[in-house]
Design an enzyme around this catalytic site. Structure first.
Site, PDB file in Angstrom:
ATOM      1  N   CYS A  70      21.876   2.933  16.216  1.00  0.00           N
ATOM      2  CA  CYS A  70      21.211   3.489  17.385  1.00  0.00           C
ATOM      3  C   CYS A  70      20.566   4.829  17.004  1.00  0.00           C
ATOM      4  CB  CYS A  70      22.240   3.710  18.491  1.00  0.00           C
ATOM      5  SG  CYS A  70      21.556   4.596  19.904  1.00  0.00           S
ATOM      6  N   PRO A 111       0.824  -1.211   0.000  1.00  0.00           N
ATOM      7  CA  PRO A 111       0.000   0.000   0.000  1.00  0.00           C
ATOM      8  C   PRO A 111       0.854   1.255   0.000  1.00  0.00           C
ATOM      9  CG  PRO A 111      -0.146  -1.133   2.131  1.00  0.00           C
ATOM     10  CD  PRO A 111       0.680  -2.002   1.234  1.00  0.00           C
ATOM     11  N   ASP A 112       0.326   2.326  -0.598  1.00  0.00           N
ATOM     12  CA  ASP A 112       1.048   3.600  -0.481  1.00  0.00           C
ATOM     13  C   ASP A 112       0.704   4.216   0.880  1.00  0.00           C
ATOM     14  OD1 ASP A 112      -1.450   4.739  -0.759  1.00  0.00           O
ATOM     15  OD2 ASP A 112      -1.064   5.647  -2.709  1.00  0.00           O
ATOM     16  N   PHE A 113       1.029   5.477   1.074  1.00  0.00           N
ATOM     17  CA  PHE A 113       0.794   6.087   2.382  1.00  0.00           C
ATOM     18  C   PHE A 113      -0.537   6.827   2.471  1.00  0.00           C
ATOM     19  CE2 PHE A 113       5.311   5.452   2.140  1.00  0.00           C
ATOM     20  CZ  PHE A 113       5.627   5.005   3.404  1.00  0.00           C
ATOM     21  N   ARG A 114      -0.862   7.591   1.423  1.00  0.00           N
ATOM     22  CA  ARG A 114      -1.921   8.589   1.571  1.00  0.00           C
ATOM     23  C   ARG A 114      -3.186   8.338   0.760  1.00  0.00           C
ATOM     24  NH1 ARG A 114       2.899  10.813   2.127  1.00  0.00           N
ATOM     25  NH2 ARG A 114       3.256  11.763   4.171  1.00  0.00           N
ATOM     26  N   THR A 153       4.075   9.462  -6.646  1.00  0.00           N
ATOM     27  CA  THR A 153       4.312  10.164  -5.378  1.00  0.00           C
ATOM     28  C   THR A 153       3.349  11.334  -5.239  1.00  0.00           C
ATOM     29  OG1 THR A 153       5.882  11.472  -4.081  1.00  0.00           O
ATOM     30  CG2 THR A 153       6.238  11.454  -6.456  1.00  0.00           C
ATOM     31  N   CYS A 194      21.313  -0.552  21.749  1.00  0.00           N
ATOM     32  CA  CYS A 194      22.667  -0.131  21.405  1.00  0.00           C
ATOM     33  C   CYS A 194      23.647  -0.576  22.501  1.00  0.00           C
ATOM     34  CB  CYS A 194      22.698   1.391  21.255  1.00  0.00           C
ATOM     35  SG  CYS A 194      24.342   2.047  20.977  1.00  0.00           S
ATOM     36  N   GLN A 203      11.693   7.464  -2.678  1.00  0.00           N
ATOM     37  CA  GLN A 203      11.350   7.653  -1.265  1.00  0.00           C
ATOM     38  C   GLN A 203      11.021   6.311  -0.625  1.00  0.00           C
ATOM     39  OE1 GLN A 203       8.563  11.451  -1.091  1.00  0.00           O
ATOM     40  NE2 GLN A 203       8.412  10.436  -3.061  1.00  0.00           N
ATOM     41  N   ASN A 204      11.029   5.258  -1.439  1.00  0.00           N
ATOM     42  CA  ASN A 204      10.546   3.970  -0.938  1.00  0.00           C
ATOM     43  C   ASN A 204      11.591   3.240  -0.106  1.00  0.00           C
ATOM     44  OD1 ASN A 204       8.329   4.663  -2.342  1.00  0.00           O
ATOM     45  ND2 ASN A 204       8.635   3.250  -4.038  1.00  0.00           N
ATOM     46  N   ILE A 205      11.059   2.482   0.846  1.00  0.00           N
ATOM     47  CA  ILE A 205      11.942   1.719   1.732  1.00  0.00           C
ATOM     48  C   ILE A 205      11.705   0.217   1.552  1.00  0.00           C
ATOM     49  CG2 ILE A 205      12.263   3.544   3.460  1.00  0.00           C
ATOM     50  CD1 ILE A 205      10.002   2.257   5.105  1.00  0.00           C
ATOM     51  N   ASP A 206      11.045  -0.135   0.450  1.00  0.00           N
ATOM     52  CA  ASP A 206      10.725  -1.553   0.243  1.00  0.00           C
ATOM     53  C   ASP A 206      11.849  -2.329  -0.433  1.00  0.00           C
ATOM     54  OD1 ASP A 206      10.497  -0.804  -2.508  1.00  0.00           O
ATOM     55  OD2 ASP A 206       8.364  -0.366  -2.249  1.00  0.00           O
ATOM     56  N   CYS A 229      22.788   7.624  19.348  1.00  0.00           N
ATOM     57  CA  CYS A 229      24.214   7.933  19.135  1.00  0.00           C
ATOM     58  C   CYS A 229      24.689   7.497  17.759  1.00  0.00           C
ATOM     59  CB  CYS A 229      25.071   7.294  20.232  1.00  0.00           C
ATOM     60  SG  CYS A 229      25.196   5.502  20.092  1.00  0.00           S
ATOM     61  N   HIS A 257      14.883   8.126   1.561  1.00  0.00           N
ATOM     62  CA  HIS A 257      14.330   7.905   2.903  1.00  0.00           C
ATOM     63  C   HIS A 257      14.922   6.661   3.551  1.00  0.00           C
ATOM     64  CE1 HIS A 257      10.621  10.678   2.019  1.00  0.00           C
ATOM     65  NE2 HIS A 257      11.761  11.328   2.133  1.00  0.00           N
TER      66      HIS A 257
HETATM   67  P1  OAD Z   1       1.954   8.809  -1.002  1.00  0.00           P
HETATM   68  O1  OAD Z   1       1.068   7.723  -0.502  1.00  0.00           O
HETATM   69  O2  OAD Z   1       1.905  10.109  -0.290  1.00  0.00           O
HETATM   70  O3  OAD Z   1       1.621   9.106  -2.537  1.00  0.00           O
HETATM   71  C1  OAD Z   1       1.510   8.072  -3.473  1.00  0.00           C
HETATM   72  C2  OAD Z   1       0.986   8.663  -4.777  1.00  0.00           C
HETATM   73  O4  OAD Z   1       0.966   7.625  -5.742  1.00  0.00           O
HETATM   74  C3  OAD Z   1      -0.448   9.198  -4.677  1.00  0.00           C
HETATM   75  O5  OAD Z   1      -0.555  10.411  -5.412  1.00  0.00           O
HETATM   76  C4  OAD Z   1      -1.278   8.090  -5.322  1.00  0.00           C
HETATM   77  O6  OAD Z   1      -2.441   8.586  -5.967  1.00  0.00           O
HETATM   78  C5  OAD Z   1      -0.306   7.557  -6.346  1.00  0.00           C
HETATM   79  N1  OAD Z   1      -0.526   6.149  -6.692  1.00  0.00           N
HETATM   80  C6  OAD Z   1      -0.629   5.088  -5.863  1.00  0.00           C
HETATM   81  N2  OAD Z   1      -0.771   3.951  -6.551  1.00  0.00           N
HETATM   82  C7  OAD Z   1      -0.776   4.302  -7.864  1.00  0.00           C
HETATM   83  C8  OAD Z   1      -0.918   3.578  -9.072  1.00  0.00           C
HETATM   84  N3  OAD Z   1      -1.056   2.251  -9.105  1.00  0.00           N
HETATM   85  N4  OAD Z   1      -0.893   4.261 -10.237  1.00  0.00           N
HETATM   86  C9  OAD Z   1      -0.724   5.620 -10.226  1.00  0.00           C
HETATM   87  N5  OAD Z   1      -0.598   6.347  -9.120  1.00  0.00           N
HETATM   88  C10 OAD Z   1      -0.620   5.705  -7.949  1.00  0.00           C
HETATM   89  O7  OAD Z   1       3.425   8.204  -1.053  1.00  0.00           O
HETATM   90  P2  OAD Z   1       4.797   9.003  -1.197  1.00  0.00           P
HETATM   91  O8  OAD Z   1       4.642  10.202  -2.025  1.00  0.00           O
HETATM   92  O9  OAD Z   1       5.816   8.019  -1.574  1.00  0.00           O
HETATM   93  O10 OAD Z   1       8.069   9.103   4.336  1.00  0.00           O
HETATM   94  O11 OAD Z   1       5.047   9.450   0.308  1.00  0.00           O
HETATM   95  C11 OAD Z   1       6.201  10.168   0.618  1.00  0.00           C
HETATM   96  C12 OAD Z   1       6.670   9.877   2.003  1.00  0.00           C
HETATM   97  O12 OAD Z   1       5.594  10.047   2.915  1.00  0.00           O
HETATM   98  C13 OAD Z   1       7.100   8.458   2.249  1.00  0.00           C
HETATM   99  O13 OAD Z   1       8.415   8.186   1.819  1.00  0.00           O
HETATM  100  C14 OAD Z   1       6.985   8.344   3.736  1.00  0.00           C
HETATM  101  C15 OAD Z   1       5.662   9.020   3.927  1.00  0.00           C
HETATM  102  O14 OAD Z   1       5.472   9.615   5.153  1.00  0.00           O
HETATM  103  C16 OAD Z   1       8.560   8.730   5.510  1.00  0.00           C
HETATM  104  O15 OAD Z   1       8.147   7.797   6.126  1.00  0.00           O
HETATM  105  C17 OAD Z   1       9.689   9.572   5.988  1.00  0.00           C
END
Ligand code: OAD
Length: 326
Positions: free
Chosen positions: A181, A80-83, A245, A205, A153-156, A184, A173
């Site tokens: 740690c 899953p993405d984040f938002r 993103t 640590c 930005q991905n950590i996967d 430190c 990221h």
């Molecule tokens: P987001 O979840 O904020 O954004 C993902 C974007 O990809 C959104 O605009 C979705 O609409 C789009 N998307 C998802 N699946 C898609 C698909 N199959 N086809 C087209 N578009 C799609 O994720 P990031 O921008 O990566 O940071 O989030 C940035 C950072 O926020 C992450 O690295 C993480 C998070 O907090 C930390 O943890 C420090």
């Protein structure tokens, strides 16, 4: 003055023509008003963002592509993405009992209570997902000698897993590949940290007794040194591809504004984000809205790369450890 006025007008008209709308339709669906770009032979062919960028690439006008990516490139791998409302990680953290969703990646919150992150980390640790077509498309950019750098930005870890070499990749990221740690910064063996976290323990640590965490960057932490390579890379870019993103998180989001204003920027995403939300778009901005896998596949087809990517994907996937398969 007249020439420059005409040049400017034709570029504005061209921009209007190549701007494609959500669902990959053009601004007008009527065939007679479809966007038209004159081909060098003089014939007129309809073109969208992908056709225009594909054409630039085929003409050899693009040699230093910078890719900027986020969680949307991995949803095709089942992560899953984040938002995204409903399915995004931040909409599904109720069980962790945290004050607000992003607290799970906040370094001060972690310092106070590392358990929510460690519970989530059990699910986030790489090893359960495979790269998808989008990852392999980016690897193909590298194989064709066109990838200057990928900033993710991905950590996967899926960029590395699909074979994008270390020197072409900036994991802005961080990643789970190393651990330290959180107080430190004394390095800690990543595998030992993982074993402890998987067992529900907090790795400690040996130097200061602080909690150890994988080196994924939390809110409130510095980005890895490699990230600062952007100051050299972005001015060299002759095409920026922004994929999956929301461009909500700084300082990463602002990177897209550091290419020259004449450099084409292609957004492949479900929705317009960042500078692509403004109207009118910048002259050299193009976007293709919709599912990323579909858009990337279309671009690959325009470039004549589709079969090659599929072959690469099949042969590489066959060589990956079976235990990693989904
Ligand atoms: P987001 O979840 O904020 O954004 C993902 C974007 O990809 C959104 O605009 C979705 O609409 C789009 N998307 C998802 N699946 C898609 C698909 N199959 N086809 C087209 N578009 C799609 O994720 P990031 O921008 O990566 O940071 O989030 C940035 C950072 O926020 C992450 O690295 C993480 C998070 O907090 C930390 O943890 C420090």
């Amino acid at each position: 003055m007249c020439l420059s006025f005409l040049t400017r007008m034709s570029s504005i008209i061209l921009k209007c023509f190549v701007f494609s709308m959500k669902g990959k339709s053009y601004q007008s669906s009527s065939p007679s008003t479809k966007p038209i770009l004159s081909s060098p032979s003089g014939s007129s062919v309809p073109r969208g963002a992908l056709e225009t960028i594909g054409r630039l690439m085929k003409l050899g006008r693009v040699r230093n592509i910078v890719v900027v990516a986020g969680a949307g490139i991995s949803t095709g791998s089942g992560i899953p993405d984040f938002r995204t409302p409903g399915t995004g990680l931040y909409a599904n953290l109720a069980k962790y009992d945290i004050p607000y969703p992003e607290a799970i990646f906040n370094i001060d919150y972690f310092s106070d209570n590392p358990h929510p992150f460690f519970s989530l980390a059990k699910e986030l640790y790489p090893g359960h997902h495979r790269p998808n077509y989008v990852h392999y498309f980016i690897r193909m950019l590298h194989q064709k000698g066109l990838l200057l750098r990928m900033y993710t930005q991905n950590i996967d870890g899926l960029e590395k897993l699909c074979g994008i070499p270390d020197d072409k990749l900036v994991e802005a990221h961080g990643s789970f590949a190393t651990a330290a740690c959180h107080l430190c910064y004394t390095p800690y063996p990543a595998e030992e940290a993982k074993q402890a976290i998987m067992k529900g323990n907090v790795p400690i640590c040996t130097f200061c007794a602080g909690a150890v965490k994988p080196n994924v960057v939390f809110f409130g932490e510095d980005l890895p040194e490699k990230y600062f390579q952007h100051a050299e890379d972005f001015p060299k870019a002759d095409l920026l591809m922004i994929m999956g993103t929301s461009l909500k998180i700084e300082p990463f989001a602002s990177l897209v504004n550091t290419v020259k204003s004449t450099v084409p920027r292609l957004l492949l995403n479900r929705d317009p984000v960042g500078p692509f939300e403004r109207r009118p778009l910048r002259r050299a901005d193009y976007m293709e809205l919709g599912d990323l896998s579909d858009s990337v596949r279309k671009l690959a087809e325009i470039l004549g790369w589709h079969t090659e990517i599929q072959d690469l994907m099949n042969s590489h996937e066959n060589g990956l450890p079976v235990m990693n398969k989904q």
